[in-house]
Design a protein around this motif. Structure first.
Motif, PDB file in Angstrom:
ATOM      1  N   GLY A  10       0.788  -1.227   0.000  1.00  0.00           N
ATOM      2  CA  GLY A  10       0.000   0.000   0.000  1.00  0.00           C
ATOM      3  C   GLY A  10       0.818   1.274   0.000  1.00  0.00           C
ATOM      4  O   GLY A  10       0.258   2.370   0.026  1.00  0.00           O
ATOM      5  N   THR A  15       1.308   2.111  -8.080  1.00  0.00           N
ATOM      6  CA  THR A  15       0.930   3.405  -8.656  1.00  0.00           C
ATOM      7  C   THR A  15       2.141   4.055  -9.322  1.00  0.00           C
ATOM      8  O   THR A  15       2.080   4.493 -10.478  1.00  0.00           O
ATOM      9  CB  THR A  15       0.393   4.337  -7.531  1.00  0.00           C
ATOM     10  OG1 THR A  15      -0.707   3.692  -6.895  1.00  0.00           O
ATOM     11  CG2 THR A  15      -0.035   5.682  -8.065  1.00  0.00           C
ATOM     12  N   THR A  31       4.626  -9.060  -9.476  1.00  0.00           N
ATOM     13  CA  THR A  31       4.358 -10.478  -9.181  1.00  0.00           C
ATOM     14  C   THR A  31       2.943 -10.626  -8.601  1.00  0.00           C
ATOM     15  O   THR A  31       2.256 -11.595  -8.887  1.00  0.00           O
ATOM     16  CB  THR A  31       5.422 -11.064  -8.227  1.00  0.00           C
ATOM     17  OG1 THR A  31       5.812 -10.077  -7.268  1.00  0.00           O
ATOM     18  CG2 THR A  31       6.654 -11.512  -8.987  1.00  0.00           C
ATOM     19  N   ARG A  36      -2.564 -12.596  -9.255  1.00  0.00           N
ATOM     20  CA  ARG A  36      -4.017 -12.315  -9.317  1.00  0.00           C
ATOM     21  C   ARG A  36      -4.599 -12.715 -10.667  1.00  0.00           C
ATOM     22  O   ARG A  36      -5.715 -13.234 -10.730  1.00  0.00           O
ATOM     23  CB  ARG A  36      -4.301 -10.837  -9.011  1.00  0.00           C
ATOM     24  CG  ARG A  36      -4.257 -10.517  -7.512  1.00  0.00           C
ATOM     25  CD  ARG A  36      -4.654  -9.091  -7.211  1.00  0.00           C
ATOM     26  NE  ARG A  36      -3.644  -8.138  -7.620  1.00  0.00           N
ATOM     27  CZ  ARG A  36      -2.548  -7.834  -6.903  1.00  0.00           C
ATOM     28  NH1 ARG A  36      -2.364  -8.379  -5.726  1.00  0.00           N
ATOM     29  NH2 ARG A  36      -1.673  -6.968  -7.355  1.00  0.00           N
ATOM     30  N   LEU A  57       0.224 -13.794   3.672  1.00  0.00           N
ATOM     31  CA  LEU A  57       1.573 -14.395   3.741  1.00  0.00           C
ATOM     32  C   LEU A  57       2.245 -14.317   2.377  1.00  0.00           C
ATOM     33  O   LEU A  57       1.576 -14.151   1.356  1.00  0.00           O
ATOM     34  CB  LEU A  57       1.468 -15.869   4.147  1.00  0.00           C
ATOM     35  CG  LEU A  57       0.807 -16.140   5.502  1.00  0.00           C
ATOM     36  CD1 LEU A  57       0.631 -17.642   5.705  1.00  0.00           C
ATOM     37  CD2 LEU A  57       1.645 -15.533   6.620  1.00  0.00           C
ATOM     38  N   ARG A  88      11.057  -9.763  -2.564  1.00  0.00           N
ATOM     39  CA  ARG A  88      10.372  -9.512  -1.305  1.00  0.00           C
ATOM     40  C   ARG A  88      11.054 -10.232  -0.153  1.00  0.00           C
ATOM     41  O   ARG A  88      10.612 -10.132   0.978  1.00  0.00           O
ATOM     42  CB  ARG A  88       8.962 -10.050  -1.431  1.00  0.00           C
ATOM     43  CG  ARG A  88       7.905  -9.005  -1.297  1.00  0.00           C
ATOM     44  CD  ARG A  88       6.590  -9.747  -1.358  1.00  0.00           C
ATOM     45  NE  ARG A  88       5.503  -8.925  -1.022  1.00  0.00           N
ATOM     46  CZ  ARG A  88       4.807  -8.230  -1.906  1.00  0.00           C
ATOM     47  NH1 ARG A  88       5.123  -8.235  -3.174  1.00  0.00           N
ATOM     48  NH2 ARG A  88       3.783  -7.528  -1.493  1.00  0.00           N
ATOM     49  N   GLN A  92      15.168 -14.084  -2.606  1.00  0.00           N
ATOM     50  CA  GLN A  92      14.693 -13.670  -3.942  1.00  0.00           C
ATOM     51  C   GLN A  92      15.663 -12.660  -4.556  1.00  0.00           C
ATOM     52  O   GLN A  92      15.969 -12.719  -5.754  1.00  0.00           O
ATOM     53  CB  GLN A  92      13.303 -13.028  -3.851  1.00  0.00           C
ATOM     54  CG  GLN A  92      12.176 -14.011  -3.541  1.00  0.00           C
ATOM     55  CD  GLN A  92      10.805 -13.342  -3.506  1.00  0.00           C
ATOM     56  OE1 GLN A  92      10.636 -12.202  -3.930  1.00  0.00           O
ATOM     57  NE2 GLN A  92       9.817 -14.065  -2.996  1.00  0.00           N
ATOM     58  N   ARG A 127      -8.805   1.549  -1.296  1.00  0.00           N
ATOM     59  CA  ARG A 127      -8.312   1.128  -2.621  1.00  0.00           C
ATOM     60  C   ARG A 127      -9.364   0.284  -3.341  1.00  0.00           C
ATOM     61  O   ARG A 127     -10.020  -0.549  -2.753  1.00  0.00           O
ATOM     62  CB  ARG A 127      -7.037   0.303  -2.481  1.00  0.00           C
ATOM     63  CG  ARG A 127      -6.653  -0.286  -3.848  1.00  0.00           C
ATOM     64  CD  ARG A 127      -5.255  -0.737  -3.914  1.00  0.00           C
ATOM     65  NE  ARG A 127      -4.977  -1.813  -2.996  1.00  0.00           N
ATOM     66  CZ  ARG A 127      -3.774  -2.337  -2.860  1.00  0.00           C
ATOM     67  NH1 ARG A 127      -2.771  -1.875  -3.564  1.00  0.00           N
ATOM     68  NH2 ARG A 127      -3.573  -3.316  -2.021  1.00  0.00           N
ATOM     69  N   ARG A 171      -0.018  -8.498   6.526  1.00  0.00           N
ATOM     70  CA  ARG A 171       0.901  -8.142   5.435  1.00  0.00           C
ATOM     71  C   ARG A 171       1.962  -7.170   5.925  1.00  0.00           C
ATOM     72  O   ARG A 171       3.124  -7.265   5.525  1.00  0.00           O
ATOM     73  CB  ARG A 171       0.124  -7.543   4.256  1.00  0.00           C
ATOM     74  CG  ARG A 171      -0.659  -8.594   3.485  1.00  0.00           C
ATOM     75  CD  ARG A 171      -1.729  -7.979   2.621  1.00  0.00           C
ATOM     76  NE  ARG A 171      -1.199  -7.144   1.565  1.00  0.00           N
ATOM     77  CZ  ARG A 171      -1.928  -6.260   0.894  1.00  0.00           C
ATOM     78  NH1 ARG A 171      -3.194  -6.073   1.187  1.00  0.00           N
ATOM     79  NH2 ARG A 171      -1.378  -5.555  -0.066  1.00  0.00           N
ATOM     80  N   ARG A 199       3.477  11.946   0.392  1.00  0.00           N
ATOM     81  CA  ARG A 199       3.074  13.138  -0.355  1.00  0.00           C
ATOM     82  C   ARG A 199       2.092  12.760  -1.462  1.00  0.00           C
ATOM     83  O   ARG A 199       1.822  11.592  -1.699  1.00  0.00           O
ATOM     84  CB  ARG A 199       4.315  13.836  -0.924  1.00  0.00           C
ATOM     85  CG  ARG A 199       5.118  14.498   0.189  1.00  0.00           C
ATOM     86  CD  ARG A 199       6.358  15.137  -0.350  1.00  0.00           C
ATOM     87  NE  ARG A 199       7.240  14.144  -0.952  1.00  0.00           N
ATOM     88  CZ  ARG A 199       8.236  14.421  -1.773  1.00  0.00           C
ATOM     89  NH1 ARG A 199       8.488  15.663  -2.116  1.00  0.00           N
ATOM     90  NH2 ARG A 199       8.993  13.458  -2.244  1.00  0.00           N
TER      91      ARG A 199
END
Ligand code: AP5
Ligand code: MG
Length: 213
Positions: A10, A15, A31, A36, A57, A88, A92, A127, A171, A199
């Motif tokens: 988030g 964005t 990813t 999704r 997770l 992440r 990785q 969101r 998360r 900002r």
């Protein structure tokens, strides 16, 4: 140019990654979006990933790394890319480094979008996401032109399953434990850049453009 977006869930990685991808003509690789899309299509990968995502997770490294390496090997990635949500974990990042080193390449910028946890929890409830094209909106800050519908493809916007408050808390915890060590990892490599993600969206983007130019 190979760019990695770092930041809490988030923080605005997706964005900003989209804006960077458009301006510099690079593919935007998320990813989370790949998972999704697989969930939506009901693939075996999607079903496996969903078990982890719904609880907030991380999807196991074995699954995630393979998908990412296959994706960056595609033709459209030869001049670079913006990675959003990968790496992440330290393992990785090490796999990515090794794959790049084999090509004589390395990450150019790791941009950390900094937003405190309190702001994140407020943002996530507002969101709305398009599961068809991956576009993201915010009921207050970035509303779609027609209520509930994607500006780009006209499909219905949804609250992501993992944006429910309990899952957001998980998360964030996972982020602090497993992902935030990447900040020092990339700092040590001399490619870390930090921007204030609290900002306005356009101000955050201007700060990033200054870094990349
Ligand atoms: P993923 O899809 O990557 O989710 P995430 O990192 O949790 O991040 P988000 O997409 O929620 O946030 P974002 O930083 O992109 O913010 P956004 O721009 O949307 O991953 C989902 C799941 O998949 C993970 O939990 C994990 O299970 C799995 N996964 C993915 N990659 C993995 C990997 N590598 N390894 C293992 N598992 C993996 O912005 C948020 C909201 O704020 C939006 O509404 C936006 O409009 C608004 N906003 C943005 N900027 C601003 C601003 N400046 N001011 C006000 N509002 C703003
Ligand atoms: Mg995202």
């Amino acid at each position: 140019m190979k760019i990695i977006m770092l930041g809490a869930p988030g923080a605005g990685k997706g964005t900003q990654a989209k804006l960077i991808a458009d301006k510099y003509n690079l593919p935007h690789i998320s990813t989370g979006d790949i998972f999704r899309a697989n969930i939506k299509e009901g693939t075996a990968l999607g079903m496996e990933a969903k078990k982890y995502m719904d609880q907030g997770l991380l999807v196991p490294d074995e699954l995630t790394v393979k998908i990412l390496l296959d994706r960056v090997a595609k033709e459209d990635c030869k001049n670079g890319y913006v990675l959003d949500g990968f790496p992440r974990t330290i393992p990785q990042a090490e796999v990515l480094d090794k794959a790049l080193a084999e090509l004589g390449e390395s990450v150019d910028f790791a941009i950390n979008v900094e937003v405190p946890d309190e702001n994140i929890i407020k943002r996530m409830g507002g969101r709305r996401a398009c599961l068809s094209c991956g576009a993201t909106y915010h009921l207050e800050h970035i509303p779609p032109k027609a209520e509930g519908l994607c500006d780009h493809c006209g499909r219905e916007l949804v609250l992501r399953d993992d944006d429910k408050p309990e899952t957001v808390k998980n998360r964030l915890q996972v982020y602090h434990e497993q992902t935030s060590p990447l900040i020092d990892f990339y700092r040590a490599k001399g490619v870390l850049k930090e921007v204030d993600g609290t900002r306005r969206m356009d101000e955050v983007f201007n700060a990033i453009v200054e870094i990349l130019d």
